[in-house]
Design an enzyme around this catalytic site. Structure first.
Site, PDB file in Angstrom:
ATOM      1  N   TYR A   3       0.852  -1.322   0.076  1.00 32.62           N
ATOM      2  CA  TYR A   3       0.027  -0.095  -0.064  1.00 32.62           C
ATOM      3  C   TYR A   3       0.823   1.436  -0.150  1.00 32.62           C
ATOM      4  O   TYR A   3       0.178   2.305  -0.140  1.00 32.62           O
ATOM      5  CB  TYR A   3      -0.825   0.118   1.176  1.00 32.62           C
ATOM      6  CG  TYR A   3      -1.762  -1.243   1.105  1.00 32.62           C
ATOM      7  CD1 TYR A   3      -2.967  -1.396   0.164  1.00 32.62           C
ATOM      8  CD2 TYR A   3      -1.990  -2.254   2.085  1.00 32.62           C
ATOM      9  CE1 TYR A   3      -3.600  -2.407   0.275  1.00 32.62           C
ATOM     10  CE2 TYR A   3      -2.495  -3.093   2.105  1.00 32.62           C
ATOM     11  CZ  TYR A   3      -3.473  -3.486   1.314  1.00 32.62           C
ATOM     12  OH  TYR A   3      -4.355  -4.287   1.275  1.00 32.62           O
ATOM     13  N   ASN A  54     -13.238   3.678  -1.039  1.00 30.67           N
ATOM     14  CA  ASN A  54     -12.144   2.577  -1.055  1.00 30.67           C
ATOM     15  C   ASN A  54     -12.833   1.517   0.084  1.00 30.67           C
ATOM     16  O   ASN A  54     -12.667   1.889   1.176  1.00 30.67           O
ATOM     17  CB  ASN A  54     -10.826   3.051  -0.752  1.00 30.67           C
ATOM     18  CG  ASN A  54      -9.847   1.711  -0.396  1.00 30.67           C
ATOM     19  OD1 ASN A  54     -10.319   0.616  -0.557  1.00 30.67           O
ATOM     20  ND2 ASN A  54      -8.354   1.991  -0.443  1.00 30.67           N
ATOM     21  N   HIS A  80      -8.640   2.015  -5.157  1.00 24.79           N
ATOM     22  CA  HIS A  80      -7.815   1.122  -4.159  1.00 24.79           C
ATOM     23  C   HIS A  80      -6.362   1.611  -4.496  1.00 24.79           C
ATOM     24  O   HIS A  80      -5.945   1.818  -5.712  1.00 24.79           O
ATOM     25  CB  HIS A  80      -7.909  -0.320  -4.681  1.00 24.79           C
ATOM     26  CG  HIS A  80      -9.350  -0.731  -4.472  1.00 24.79           C
ATOM     27  ND1 HIS A  80      -9.726  -1.304  -3.429  1.00 24.79           N
ATOM     28  CD2 HIS A  80     -10.375  -0.939  -5.602  1.00 24.79           C
ATOM     29  CE1 HIS A  80     -10.994  -1.693  -3.288  1.00 24.79           C
ATOM     30  NE2 HIS A  80     -11.409  -1.369  -4.800  1.00 24.79           N
TER      31      HIS A  80
END
Length: 142
Positions: A3, A54, A80
Site C-alpha cells: 500500500y 475505498n 484502491h
C-alpha cells in the site's frame, strides 16, 4: 510494501487540498466496521453529490455495501491503492464495480486524487449514472 508509505492523514490532507483547488468540499470517513460504512453511505445521500470510496477487503465480500452504494443513487468512484488484479485471485472480483461509475486502482495514494478528479468531472459534465445504478432515491424524514 503493498500500500505504500503515505499515511491516511497525508492522503486526506492531499484530498482536501485538491478539493479546495477544484472548488469542492472533501470529507473523509474511515471505518473497519461494515455497518458504519453502510450508515455513512446512506447519510451521504443528503449531504454530497458523489462518493469516492475505498471499500478495502469489503470490495470482495460485502453484498450489503454493494446494496448501499446502489441505493445511494450517487455517482460512486471505487478506488484502491494497489492494483487488485495483480494480487490474489479472490481480490479480482468487486461487488462494487458494477454499481460504481468507475474504478481507479493501483496508483497508490494518487488513486484517491484521481478518483476525486473523476467524480468532479462526472458531476461537472453531467455524465449520467448508468441505469442499473439509478434506483428511485428514498429520502428519510429526519
Amino acid at each position: 510494501s503493498v500500500y505504500g508509505r503515505t499515511t491516511l492523514d497525508e492522503i486526506v490532507a492531499a484530498a482536501r487540498t485538491l478539493g479546495e483547488q477544484l472548488g469542492v468540499r472533501v470529507e473523509s470517513f474511515q471505518s473497519n466496521a461494515e455497518g458504519e460504512l453502510i450508515d455513512r453511505i446512506q447519510e451521504a445521500v443528503d449531504e454530497f453529490d458523489a462518493i469516492v470510496f475505498n471499500p478495502g477487503a469489503f470490495t470482495h465480500t460485502s453484498v450489503a455495501i454493494r446494496d448501499a452504494v446502489l441505493s445511494a443513487n450517487l455517482p460512486v468512484v471505487e478506488v484502491h491503492l494497489s492494483n487488485v488484479h495483480r494480487r490474489e485471485p479472490f481480490r479480482h472480483h468487486s461487488y462494487i464495480a458494477d454499481v460504481a461509475v468507475g474504478q481507479v486502482i493501483g496508483f497508490g495514494a494518487e488513486s484517491y486524487l484521481l478518483g476525486i478528479r473523476a467524480a468532479v468531472s462526472i458531476l461537472r459534465n453531467s455524465k449520467p449514472i448508468p441505469p442499473r445504478a439509478r434506483p428511485a432515491r428514498k429520502r428519510s424524514t429526519r
